[in-house]
Design a protein around this motif. Structure first.
Motif, PDB file in Angstrom:
ATOM      1  N   ASP A 125       1.752 -10.299  14.445  1.00 35.95           N
ATOM      2  CA  ASP A 125       0.449  -9.722  14.080  1.00 35.95           C
ATOM      3  C   ASP A 125      -0.099 -10.619  12.978  1.00 35.95           C
ATOM      4  O   ASP A 125       0.299 -10.508  11.824  1.00 35.95           O
TER       5      ASP A 125
ATOM      6  N   THR B 199       4.286 -16.383   8.230  1.00 34.07           N
ATOM      7  CA  THR B 199       5.264 -16.013   9.267  1.00 34.07           C
ATOM      8  C   THR B 199       6.566 -16.763   9.006  1.00 34.07           C
ATOM      9  O   THR B 199       6.562 -18.001   9.026  1.00 34.07           O
TER      10      THR B 199
ATOM     11  N   TYR C 114       6.269  -5.503   5.554  1.00 37.13           N
ATOM     12  CA  TYR C 114       6.178  -6.879   5.049  1.00 37.13           C
ATOM     13  C   TYR C 114       7.384  -7.149   4.160  1.00 37.13           C
ATOM     14  O   TYR C 114       8.065  -6.220   3.717  1.00 37.13           O
TER      15      TYR C 114
ATOM     16  N   ASP D 231      -3.644 -13.191  11.543  1.00 40.73           N
ATOM     17  CA  ASP D 231      -5.098 -13.352  11.617  1.00 40.73           C
ATOM     18  C   ASP D 231      -5.443 -14.567  12.491  1.00 40.73           C
ATOM     19  O   ASP D 231      -4.548 -15.258  12.985  1.00 40.73           O
TER      20      ASP D 231
ATOM     21  N   ARG E 165       0.870  -1.188   0.000  1.00 40.47           N
ATOM     22  CA  ARG E 165       0.000   0.000   0.000  1.00 40.47           C
ATOM     23  C   ARG E 165       0.901   1.230   0.000  1.00 40.47           C
ATOM     24  O   ARG E 165       2.059   1.147   0.416  1.00 40.47           O
TER      25      ARG E 165
ATOM     26  N   ARG F 244     -13.951  -6.961   4.542  1.00 37.61           N
ATOM     27  CA  ARG F 244     -13.309  -7.020   5.853  1.00 37.61           C
ATOM     28  C   ARG F 244     -14.342  -7.035   6.979  1.00 37.61           C
ATOM     29  O   ARG F 244     -14.184  -7.710   7.987  1.00 37.61           O
TER      30      ARG F 244
HETATM   31  P1  5GP Z   1      -3.230  -6.336   5.808  1.00 41.03           P
HETATM   32  O1  5GP Z   1      -3.350  -6.729   4.381  1.00 41.03           O
HETATM   33  O2  5GP Z   1      -4.351  -5.430   6.263  1.00 41.03           O
HETATM   34  O3  5GP Z   1      -1.845  -5.827   6.172  1.00 41.03           O
HETATM   35  O4  5GP Z   1      -3.388  -7.662   6.687  1.00 41.03           O
HETATM   36  C1  5GP Z   1      -4.519  -8.468   6.514  1.00 41.03           C
HETATM   37  C2  5GP Z   1      -4.521  -9.534   7.588  1.00 41.03           C
HETATM   38  O5  5GP Z   1      -3.386 -10.399   7.446  1.00 41.03           O
HETATM   39  C3  5GP Z   1      -4.450  -9.021   9.036  1.00 41.03           C
HETATM   40  O6  5GP Z   1      -5.488  -9.670   9.769  1.00 41.03           O
HETATM   41  C4  5GP Z   1      -3.104  -9.478   9.527  1.00 41.03           C
HETATM   42  O7  5GP Z   1      -3.100  -9.779  10.931  1.00 41.03           O
HETATM   43  C5  5GP Z   1      -2.916 -10.743   8.732  1.00 41.03           C
HETATM   44  N1  5GP Z   1      -1.523 -11.176   8.638  1.00 41.03           N
HETATM   45  C6  5GP Z   1      -0.422 -10.422   8.430  1.00 41.03           C
HETATM   46  N2  5GP Z   1       0.663 -11.196   8.395  1.00 41.03           N
HETATM   47  C7  5GP Z   1       0.256 -12.471   8.595  1.00 41.03           C
HETATM   48  C8  5GP Z   1       0.916 -13.740   8.653  1.00 41.03           C
HETATM   49  O8  5GP Z   1       2.119 -13.875   8.541  1.00 41.03           O
HETATM   50  N3  5GP Z   1       0.128 -14.830   8.843  1.00 41.03           N
HETATM   51  C9  5GP Z   1      -1.229 -14.766   8.982  1.00 41.03           C
HETATM   52  N4  5GP Z   1      -1.894 -15.893   9.176  1.00 41.03           N
HETATM   53  N5  5GP Z   1      -1.890 -13.589   8.937  1.00 41.03           N
HETATM   54  C10 5GP Z   1      -1.150 -12.465   8.731  1.00 41.03           C
END
Ligand code: 5GP
Ligand code: ADP
Length: 189
Positions: free
Chosen positions: A101, A83, A53, A103, A44, A148
């Protein structure tokens, strides 16, 4: 006796405040490491490679799954997130503390694989506040916000699998509550 490290997992529905809360906690806790996830989604505006990331292609993500490089990974809102296992395990083996952090799916996989993980769920004060914070963030278009919010209803039901549930009303209060959980976890024998 050297204790193995501590693993904290913070989850919430999208817009629940994970990113904001993690950033604040990390500012104040130099002995806490943040696990930077790998994702196949596009950055973004304002997001930085290696800070927010590690951004990779779908093909590269596949390769990393095959090489067993993830402690867990999940498909979320049409993209994949994982992760990195090496950083996580090296930090824990060195006795460090690490915060993730991820999901709900990711948190449950981590709980299964790393039994001592401490799972914290951030709850929005209400569904209306969640919707208004998501819209106020202005990072997602209307369709994405709807997606979402729909997903949030299911995710909120998963809080029963977590060790702590904290309502994110006033940010400073939320930070204090999370710091208290972290401090208590560090004292655990
Ligand atoms: P965003 O796209 O808004 O940055 O993240 C979307 C979702 O992906 C969020 O709920 C966040 O916690 C989750 N997320 C980010 N990194 C990881 C990860 O490594 N593993 C999992 N399972 N969820 C993740
Ligand atoms: P997540 O990482 O869980 O998707 P964010 O940290 O991006 O959520 O938070 C969503 C939006 O809500 C952001 O604009 C953030 O500034 C705002 N926000 C987070 N916590 C609070 C709070 N306690 N009070 C008011 N606004 C908040």
């Amino acid at each position: 006796m050297k204790r193995k490290g501590i693993l904290f997992v913070i989850s919430s529905p999208s817009g629940g405040g994970k990113t904001t809360v993690c950033q604040e906690i990390l500012k104040e806790s130099s002995d806490l490491a943040y696990s930077i996830s790998v994702t196949s989604r596009r950055p973004r505006p304002g997001e930085k490679e290696g800070r927010d990331y590690f951004f990779v292609s779908e093909e590269e993500f596949d390769k990393r799954i095959q090489r067993d490089e993830f402690a867990e990974w999940a498909q979320i809102h049409g993209h994949r997130y994982g992760t990195p296992r090496k950083f996580l395990e090296e930090t824990l083996n060195a006795g460090g503390a690490i915060i993730l952090d991820v999901d709900v799916q990711g948190a449950l996989k981590i709980k299964e694989r790393y039994e001592s993980a401490c799972l914290i769920f951030l709850l929005p004060p209400s569904f209306e506040v969640l919707a208004s914070r998501l819209k106020g963030r202005k990072t997602d278009d209307e369709t994405d916000v709807e997606l979402r919010l729909r997903r949030a209803r299911k995710e909120l039901a998963s809080r029963k699998h977590y060790h702590h549930a904290i309502v994110n009303r006033e940010l400073s209060q939320t930070i204090e509550e999370i710091k208290a959980v972290i401090a208590a976890e560090r004292r655990r024998v």
